[in-house]
Design an enzyme around this catalytic site. Structure first.
Site, PDB file in Angstrom:
ATOM      1  N   GLY A   1       2.135   2.163  10.814  1.00 25.67           N
ATOM      2  CA  GLY A   1       2.896   3.289  10.233  1.00 25.67           C
ATOM      3  C   GLY A   1       3.236   3.393  11.884  1.00 25.67           C
ATOM      4  O   GLY A   1       4.824   5.368  11.851  1.00 25.67           O
TER       5      GLY A   1
ATOM      6  N   ASN B   1       1.205  -1.423  -0.368  1.00 28.41           N
ATOM      7  CA  ASN B   1       0.205  -0.349   0.051  1.00 28.41           C
ATOM      8  C   ASN B   1       1.190   0.846  -0.039  1.00 28.41           C
ATOM      9  O   ASN B   1       1.578   1.614   1.049  1.00 28.41           O
ATOM     10  CB  ASN B   1      -0.802   0.209   1.089  1.00 28.41           C
ATOM     11  CG  ASN B   1      -2.193   1.283   1.459  1.00 28.41           C
ATOM     12  OD1 ASN B   1      -2.080   1.990   0.150  1.00 28.41           O
ATOM     13  ND2 ASN B   1      -2.278   1.904   2.369  1.00 28.41           N
TER      14      ASN B   1
ATOM     15  N   HIS C   1      -9.093   0.331   5.252  1.00 23.03           N
ATOM     16  CA  HIS C   1      -8.156   0.457   5.366  1.00 23.03           C
ATOM     17  C   HIS C   1      -8.459   1.834   6.487  1.00 23.03           C
ATOM     18  O   HIS C   1      -9.313   3.494   6.425  1.00 23.03           O
ATOM     19  CB  HIS C   1      -7.048   1.817   4.881  1.00 23.03           C
ATOM     20  CG  HIS C   1      -5.462   1.655   4.812  1.00 23.03           C
ATOM     21  ND1 HIS C   1      -5.224   2.910   5.566  1.00 23.03           N
ATOM     22  CD2 HIS C   1      -5.229   1.214   4.837  1.00 23.03           C
ATOM     23  CE1 HIS C   1      -4.579   2.270   6.133  1.00 23.03           C
ATOM     24  NE2 HIS C   1      -3.969   0.840   5.388  1.00 23.03           N
TER      25      HIS C   1
ATOM     26  N   SER D   1       3.518  -2.067  10.659  1.00 24.46           N
ATOM     27  CA  SER D   1       4.700  -2.156  10.730  1.00 24.46           C
ATOM     28  C   SER D   1       5.595  -3.667  10.367  1.00 24.46           C
ATOM     29  O   SER D   1       6.424  -3.731  10.721  1.00 24.46           O
ATOM     30  CB  SER D   1       5.441  -1.814  12.078  1.00 24.46           C
ATOM     31  OG  SER D   1       4.671  -0.004  11.961  1.00 24.46           O
TER      32      SER D   1
ATOM     33  N   GLU E   1      -6.672   4.363   7.744  1.00 21.40           N
ATOM     34  CA  GLU E   1      -7.087   5.828   7.866  1.00 21.40           C
ATOM     35  C   GLU E   1      -8.167   6.342   6.431  1.00 21.40           C
ATOM     36  O   GLU E   1      -7.871   7.561   6.754  1.00 21.40           O
ATOM     37  CB  GLU E   1      -5.612   6.278   6.402  1.00 21.40           C
ATOM     38  CG  GLU E   1      -3.753   6.487   7.099  1.00 21.40           C
ATOM     39  CD  GLU E   1      -2.885   5.770   6.420  1.00 21.40           C
ATOM     40  OE1 GLU E   1      -3.438   5.351   4.838  1.00 21.40           O
ATOM     41  OE2 GLU E   1      -2.198   4.917   7.407  1.00 21.40           O
TER      42      GLU E   1
ATOM     43  N   GLU F   1      -4.972  -5.335  10.621  1.00 19.48           N
ATOM     44  CA  GLU F   1      -4.739  -4.072  10.455  1.00 19.48           C
ATOM     45  C   GLU F   1      -4.687  -3.490  11.740  1.00 19.48           C
ATOM     46  O   GLU F   1      -5.199  -2.489  11.840  1.00 19.48           O
ATOM     47  CB  GLU F   1      -4.115  -3.403   9.256  1.00 19.48           C
ATOM     48  CG  GLU F   1      -4.325  -4.243   8.351  1.00 19.48           C
ATOM     49  CD  GLU F   1      -3.328  -2.875   6.802  1.00 19.48           C
ATOM     50  OE1 GLU F   1      -2.217  -3.104   6.369  1.00 19.48           O
ATOM     51  OE2 GLU F   1      -4.371  -1.967   6.800  1.00 19.48           O
TER      52      GLU F   1
ATOM     53  N   LYS G   1       0.112   4.250  -0.204  1.00 15.97           N
ATOM     54  CA  LYS G   1      -0.543   6.233   1.253  1.00 15.97           C
ATOM     55  C   LYS G   1      -0.604   6.262  -0.861  1.00 15.97           C
ATOM     56  O   LYS G   1      -0.751   6.621  -2.048  1.00 15.97           O
ATOM     57  CB  LYS G   1      -0.006   5.795   1.880  1.00 15.97           C
ATOM     58  CG  LYS G   1       0.276   4.807   2.498  1.00 15.97           C
ATOM     59  CD  LYS G   1      -0.454   4.953   4.090  1.00 15.97           C
ATOM     60  CE  LYS G   1       0.369   3.500   4.746  1.00 15.97           C
ATOM     61  NZ  LYS G   1       0.056   3.646   6.036  1.00 15.97           N
TER      62      LYS G   1
HETATM   63  C1  PEP Z   1      -1.058  -0.123   6.255  1.00 19.57           C
HETATM   64  O1  PEP Z   1      -0.996   1.124   5.370  1.00 19.57           O
HETATM   65  O2  PEP Z   1      -1.846  -0.226   5.789  1.00 19.57           O
HETATM   66  C2  PEP Z   1       0.239  -0.603   6.846  1.00 19.57           C
HETATM   67  C3  PEP Z   1       0.057  -1.697   7.471  1.00 19.57           C
HETATM   68  O3  PEP Z   1       1.353   0.648   7.460  1.00 19.57           O
HETATM   69  P1  PEP Z   1       3.044   0.002   7.678  1.00 19.57           P
HETATM   70  O4  PEP Z   1       3.511  -1.130   6.900  1.00 19.57           O
HETATM   71  O5  PEP Z   1       3.946   1.792   7.327  1.00 19.57           O
HETATM   72  O6  PEP Z   1       2.694   0.117   9.187  1.00 19.57           O
END
Ligand code: PEP
Length: 264
Positions: free
Chosen positions: A183, A19, A104, A220, A106, A177, A21
């Site tokens: 992040g 992803n 997601h 992460s 976000e 997630e 983003k």
């Molecule tokens: C994500 O954006 O779905 C995500 C898991 O980000 P990150 O790996 O940076 O935590």
């Protein structure tokens, strides 16, 4: 119910999705996609998907056509056409894009998207013929309050509510997630991730008669923690954010997922 009863999917092809983003210009995205394609060329036994910004999808379609790297959108709207300024319909990307991500955190927490809206997006994307990654996950305070399972159940139930019969397990993937891990550099422990991924599989069977779907972990994920996460029985891959912007690291994570598939 055990994960095995729930149609455990350790024998299924793992999936690693990146992803991106709201990162990279179109030019940078073309370079990154080309690097990902080259770096993963010899990594068999894993499905690889990149989710760039909408502006990149059409040029990346040409770049990735015929390659092993699949293409997906980071979101889609629930209507197919009309007066919805700024939205992208699933029909606009169907036929040349493989995946859409919906739900997601976000978008749920950052843009105020509701569980019901995520369900409508999921249903619209499936109806349009896309494969869908549905992201679910609890906040830190929900976890601290012992609400992880109930939050996951609520999000899953709302996602499947619009369907008269659940979609085939081949066309959707659930991504667990935890919001507190996205992040932040605070990855869930392998045990925490396993527990929720197994719960998701059981819920899909018990409530929705939908066995066999893959469940990814996201939050992460890095090259350092990937192998320990993928060693867990009910993790069928990863949704990767930050590390997916580094082709070599993303390829190493895909390699770890593929290695897990061979020993499972
Ligand atoms: C994500 O954006 O779905 C995500 C898991 O980000 P990150 O790996 O940076 O935590």
């Amino acid at each position: 119910m055990s994960a095995a009863d729930a149609g455990g999917t350790s024998d299924r092809l793992p999936l690693v999705a990146g992803n991106w983003k709201m990162n990279t210009t179109v030019e940078e995205g073309l370079r990154l996609a080309s690097d990902v394609r080259d770096a993963t060329r010899d990594v068999g036994g894993v499905e690889i998907v990149v989710l760039p910004p909408f502006t990149h999808l059409w040029p990346l379609r040409d770049l990735l056509r015929g390659s092993h790297v699949q293409l997906g959108a980071q979101d889609v709207f629930w209507e197919t056409a009309g007066a919805y300024t700024g939205e992208i319909s699933p029909l606009m990307i169907t036929g040349w894009c493989d995946f859409a991500l919906v739900g997601h955190s976000e978008r749920r927490h950052g843009r105020g998207e509701t569980d019901v809206q995520v369900g409508r997006k999921f249903a619209a994307a499936i109806a349009a013929g896309l494969s869908v990654i549905v992201a679910v996950g609890e906040t830190e305070s929900e976890r601290d309050g012992g609400q992880t399972s109930s939050v996951i159940d609520r999000q899953l139930d709302a996602a499947f509510q619009p369907f008269s019969a659940p979609p085939n397990a081949d066309v959707f993937v659930i991504a667990y997630e935890p919001v507190w891990a996205i992040g932040t550099g605070r990855t869930a422990t392998p045990d925490q991730a396993q527990e929720v991924c197994a719960h998701i599989k059981a819920r899909l069977v018990e409530r929705w008669s939908a066995p066999g779907a893959r469940v990814l972990y996201g939050g992460s994920v890095t090259v350092e923690n990937a192998a320990a996460l993928f060693a867990q029985r009910d993790l069928d891959g990863a949704l990767v954010g930050g590390a997916s912007l580094r082709a070599a690291e993303f390829a190493a994570i895909a390699t770890a997922a593929a290695a897990r598939a061979r020993v499972a």
